[in-house]
Design a protein around this motif. Structure first.
Motif, short mmCIF file in Angstrom:
data_model
loop_
_atom_site.label_atom_id
_atom_site.label_comp_id
_atom_site.label_asym_id
_atom_site.label_seq_id
_atom_site.Cartn_x
_atom_site.Cartn_y
_atom_site.Cartn_z
N UNK A 19 100.66 45.54 103.10
CA UNK A 19 100.31 46.36 102.08
C UNK A 19 100.55 47.96 102.96
N UNK A 20 99.93 47.72 104.75
CA UNK A 20 100.35 48.51 104.83
C UNK A 20 101.61 48.88 105.66
N UNK A 21 101.84 48.52 105.66
CA UNK A 21 103.59 48.12 106.03
C UNK A 21 104.02 48.87 105.10
N UNK A 29 111.33 48.49 99.96
CA UNK A 29 112.11 47.65 98.72
C UNK A 29 113.26 48.12 98.17
N UNK A 30 113.77 48.37 98.14
CA UNK A 30 115.10 49.15 98.39
C UNK A 30 115.87 47.34 97.36
N UNK A 31 116.05 46.27 98.94
CA UNK A 31 116.41 44.78 98.63
C UNK A 31 115.91 44.44 96.97
N UNK A 32 114.74 44.81 96.30
CA UNK A 32 114.18 43.91 95.41
C UNK A 32 114.56 44.62 94.05
N UNK A 33 115.05 45.62 94.22
CA UNK A 33 115.53 46.45 93.21
C UNK A 33 116.35 45.98 92.72
#
Length: 154
Positions: A19-21, A29-33
């Motif tokens: 969460x901190x990172x 998180x662009x890979x998950x979009x």
């Protein structure tokens, strides 16, 4: 009891660090979009969508595309569809719903090593035609079915 507590502590520390990172911006998180098509039509007609997606390519009707779709859908919010094909070298399968606000419901890019089989659930706004376009190395092929929706989904 000790093992459960240790597992809980390990997972709590890992989740906190993650969460901190993420919130600090060190991990994107662009890979998950989901990848949207660059010119994804929003509220265009089926013909405009076909023109934008397939650039006026000739689309040939084929009986080698099998669509499993209910003729009457009680609820348009979740209409299951399964598409299979006996065409060779299938590269992609696109599913379009004629009267939806966004006609392109799904597009699947397939590996040549896979059998041409896709299954999903569609939202269908009202009774309309469902069109499947299969892209192969030799061209574009289509098949369609009519669905009567008693309660709209979009």
């Amino acid at each position: 009891m000790t093992a459960n507590r240790r597992t809980f502590i390990k997972k709590s520390v890992a989740l906190s660090a993650y969460s901190i990172i993420v919130t600090s911006g060190l991990l994107s998180l662009s890979e998950a979009k989901a990848n949207l098509l660059p010119d994804t039509p929003s509220t265009h007609s089926l013909q405009q969508t076909l023109k934008r997606l397939f650039k006026d390519q000739e689309i040939i009707a084929s009986d080698k595309i099998d669509i499993q779709l209910p003729k009457i859908a009680v609820n348009g919010a979740a209409v299951s569809i399964t598409v299979t094909s006996t065409l060779k070298d299938v590269e992609s399968i696109a599913i379009l719903v004629e009267k939806n606000p966004t006609p392109l419901a799904a597009k699947f890019e397939l590996s040549p090593d896979l059998d041409p089989f896709v299954s999903t659930h569609l939202k269908i706004a009202e009774s309309s035609a469902v069109l499947v376009i299969v892209e192969t190395s030799e061209g574009f092929y289509s098949a369609g079915e009519k669905v009567i929706v008693t309660m709209g989904g979009c």
